[in-house]
Scaffold this motif. Structure first.
Motif, PDB file in Angstrom:
ATOM      1  N   LEU A 181       0.820  -1.209   0.000  1.00 48.63           N
ATOM      2  CA  LEU A 181       0.000   0.000   0.000  1.00 48.63           C
ATOM      3  C   LEU A 181       0.866   1.277   0.000  1.00 48.63           C
ATOM      4  N   PRO A 182       0.650   2.171  -0.985  1.00 54.13           N
ATOM      5  CA  PRO A 182       1.470   3.387  -1.101  1.00 54.13           C
ATOM      6  C   PRO A 182       1.119   4.432  -0.039  1.00 54.13           C
ATOM      7  N   ARG A 183       1.712   4.274   1.146  1.00 50.35           N
ATOM      8  CA  ARG A 183       1.414   5.172   2.275  1.00 50.35           C
ATOM      9  C   ARG A 183       1.702   6.638   1.924  1.00 50.35           C
ATOM     10  N   HIS A 184       2.688   6.873   1.029  1.00 50.34           N
ATOM     11  CA  HIS A 184       3.033   8.264   0.711  1.00 50.34           C
ATOM     12  C   HIS A 184       1.898   8.995  -0.013  1.00 50.34           C
ATOM     13  N   LEU A 185       0.921   8.245  -0.539  1.00 53.82           N
ATOM     14  CA  LEU A 185      -0.224   8.895  -1.190  1.00 53.82           C
ATOM     15  C   LEU A 185      -1.303   9.298  -0.179  1.00 53.82           C
ATOM     16  N   SER A 226      -6.780  10.015   7.203  1.00 55.34           N
ATOM     17  CA  SER A 226      -6.251   9.984   5.834  1.00 55.34           C
ATOM     18  C   SER A 226      -6.890   8.891   4.980  1.00 55.34           C
ATOM     19  N   GLY A 227      -7.465   7.879   5.627  1.00 61.94           N
ATOM     20  CA  GLY A 227      -8.002   6.730   4.904  1.00 61.94           C
ATOM     21  C   GLY A 227      -7.032   5.562   4.826  1.00 61.94           C
ATOM     22  N   TYR A 228      -5.816   5.731   5.389  1.00 62.45           N
ATOM     23  CA  TYR A 228      -4.794   4.684   5.267  1.00 62.45           C
ATOM     24  C   TYR A 228      -5.202   3.382   5.975  1.00 62.45           C
ATOM     25  N   GLN A 229      -5.638   3.512   7.221  1.00 66.02           N
ATOM     26  CA  GLN A 229      -6.048   2.301   7.965  1.00 66.02           C
ATOM     27  C   GLN A 229      -7.237   1.622   7.269  1.00 66.02           C
ATOM     28  N   ARG A 252      -9.438   9.770  -2.234  1.00 62.11           N
ATOM     29  CA  ARG A 252      -8.187   9.007  -2.270  1.00 62.11           C
ATOM     30  C   ARG A 252      -8.481   7.503  -2.404  1.00 62.11           C
ATOM     31  N   LEU A 253      -9.427   7.015  -1.641  1.00 59.58           N
ATOM     32  CA  LEU A 253      -9.761   5.583  -1.654  1.00 59.58           C
ATOM     33  C   LEU A 253     -10.354   5.197  -3.010  1.00 59.58           C
ATOM     34  N   LEU A 254     -11.176   6.080  -3.565  1.00 56.15           N
ATOM     35  CA  LEU A 254     -11.747   5.793  -4.892  1.00 56.15           C
ATOM     36  C   LEU A 254     -10.666   5.782  -5.957  1.00 56.15           C
ATOM     37  N   SER A 255      -9.731   6.752  -5.856  1.00 55.90           N
ATOM     38  CA  SER A 255      -8.691   6.838  -6.887  1.00 55.90           C
ATOM     39  C   SER A 255      -7.751   5.631  -6.817  1.00 55.90           C
ATOM     40  N   LEU A 256      -7.699   4.963  -5.665  1.00 56.45           N
ATOM     41  CA  LEU A 256      -6.885   3.740  -5.548  1.00 56.45           C
ATOM     42  C   LEU A 256      -7.697   2.497  -5.913  1.00 56.45           C
ATOM     43  N   GLY A 257      -8.966   2.722  -6.304  1.00 51.55           N
ATOM     44  CA  GLY A 257      -9.800   1.595  -6.715  1.00 51.55           C
ATOM     45  C   GLY A 257     -10.304   0.746  -5.566  1.00 51.55           C
ATOM     46  N   LEU A 258     -10.299   1.330  -4.354  1.00 51.83           N
ATOM     47  CA  LEU A 258     -10.770   0.568  -3.189  1.00 51.83           C
ATOM     48  C   LEU A 258     -12.266   0.825  -3.000  1.00 51.83           C
ATOM     49  N   ASN A 288     -14.511  -1.186  -1.851  1.00 53.45           N
ATOM     50  CA  ASN A 288     -15.139  -1.848  -0.699  1.00 53.45           C
ATOM     51  C   ASN A 288     -14.961  -1.052   0.596  1.00 53.45           C
ATOM     52  N   VAL A 289     -14.813   0.289   0.474  1.00 45.33           N
ATOM     53  CA  VAL A 289     -14.778   1.163   1.646  1.00 45.33           C
ATOM     54  C   VAL A 289     -15.894   2.190   1.528  1.00 45.33           C
ATOM     55  N   HIS A 290     -16.709   2.310   2.559  1.00 45.23           N
ATOM     56  CA  HIS A 290     -17.797   3.275   2.576  1.00 45.23           C
ATOM     57  C   HIS A 290     -17.472   4.313   3.639  1.00 45.23           C
ATOM     58  N   VAL A 291     -17.403   5.576   3.238  1.00 45.46           N
ATOM     59  CA  VAL A 291     -16.982   6.643   4.147  1.00 45.46           C
ATOM     60  C   VAL A 291     -18.186   7.519   4.491  1.00 45.46           C
ATOM     61  N   LYS A 292     -18.378   7.775   5.785  1.00 44.44           N
ATOM     62  CA  LYS A 292     -19.517   8.589   6.216  1.00 44.44           C
ATOM     63  C   LYS A 292     -19.061   9.726   7.120  1.00 44.44           C
ATOM     64  N   LEU A 293     -19.648  10.901   6.942  1.00 39.97           N
ATOM     65  CA  LEU A 293     -19.392  12.043   7.823  1.00 39.97           C
ATOM     66  C   LEU A 293     -20.387  11.985   8.976  1.00 39.97           C
ATOM     67  N   ASP A 294     -19.866  11.782  10.202  1.00 36.56           N
ATOM     68  CA  ASP A 294     -20.774  11.661  11.351  1.00 36.56           C
ATOM     69  C   ASP A 294     -19.945  11.565  12.626  1.00 36.56           C
ATOM     70  N   ASP A 295     -20.653  11.513  13.755  1.00 32.99           N
ATOM     71  CA  ASP A 295     -20.022  11.210  15.037  1.00 32.99           C
ATOM     72  C   ASP A 295     -19.951   9.691  15.160  1.00 32.99           C
ATOM     73  N   GLY A 296     -18.759   9.166  14.990  1.00 28.48           N
ATOM     74  CA  GLY A 296     -18.570   7.713  14.991  1.00 28.48           C
ATOM     75  C   GLY A 296     -18.779   7.055  16.340  1.00 28.48           C
TER      76      GLY A 296
END
Ligand code: SAH
Length: 214
Positions: free
Chosen positions: A34-38, A90-93, A120-126, A128-136
């Motif tokens: 995984l390209p962490r520098h991105l 960042s979306g890395y984890q 970033r996650l979409l541009s890496l073709g991932l 299977n990640v769903h991102v939501k803005l909220d109080d987690g």
């Protein structure tokens, strides 16, 4: 970057992660790939493989590589598992979890970080990640229960909604502590409806801010 990122990742894995005792081959392979520098700002790309957390804006940080590896190994993620992450940053984890084949749901409370991570996650073709803005700290009730939950910010206690939303036999990893920036990494396992906690080690995370956080 002048230095080959692949070689930097190889060194990162050997010197920071294998050397400290992480052995899960699948986790090590994902961190090698995984390209962490991105996942950091371009000006920081050269520091991306160093043995420390790095700023990602808004006063937040991407965790140290070893801590990402340790938490991921503790979680024991299998392909096809439904995983909830609190604190997208960042979306890395989230990307690490996605590369392990999980169906990842991640929640971030800061709009700019949420949007940047999503792109970033979409541009890496991932996909299977769903991102939501909220109080987690409230979890993601419409998707629950989750096989695995990972909280990547430190709070005063394990939020009750997250315990509720953890599936029977599920595992959760979270930094918990009585004061800001002073936490113990805790592994929670749900067995027969009860949550059993195990102390792993001391850690330093940014604040979990929300209804069940600071
Ligand atoms: N996992 C991230 C690092 C997380 S830093 C990575 O791989 O880069 C912690 C993140 O948790 C920050 O982005 C912060 O804004 C977020 N956060 C803090 N409290 C939160 C809450 N209640 N809900 C969702 N996100 C939260």
């Amino acid at each position: 970057m002048r230095v080959d990122p692949r070689r930097m990742r190889e060194r990162m894995v050997e010197e920071q992660i294998v050397a400290r005792g992480v052995t899960d081959r699948r986790v090590l392979d994902v961190l090698r790939e995984l390209p962490r520098h991105l996942f950091v700002e371009e000006a920081m790309a050269k520091q991306a493989y160093m043995d420390c957390p790095l700023p990602i804006g808004e006063g937040q940080t991407i965790s140290q590589p070893y801590i990402v590896a340790l938490m991921t190994e503790l979680l024991q993620v299998g392909a096809g598992m439904k995983v909830l992450e609190i604190g997208t940053g960042s979306g890395y984890q989230a990307a690490v979890l996605a590369k392990l084949g999980a169906d990842v749901h991640t929640v971030e409370r800061i709009p700019r970080l949420c949007e940047m991570a999503r792109q970033r996650l979409l541009s890496l073709g991932l996909f299977n990640v769903h991102v939501k803005l909220d109080d987690g700290t409230l979890g993601w009730p419409s998707i629950a229960p989750f096989d695995r939950i990972l909280v990547t910010a430190g709070g005063p206690e394990v939020p009750a909604p997250l315990v509720e939303q953890l599936a029977e036999g599920g595992r959760m990893v979270m930094p918990v502590g009585p004061a800001r920036r002073l936490q113990r990494l805790v592994l929670v396992e749900k067995k027969d409806g009860a949550a059993l906690s195990r102390d792993i080690c001391g850690v330093q995370f940014v604040d979990l801010v929300g209804a069940h956080g600071w």
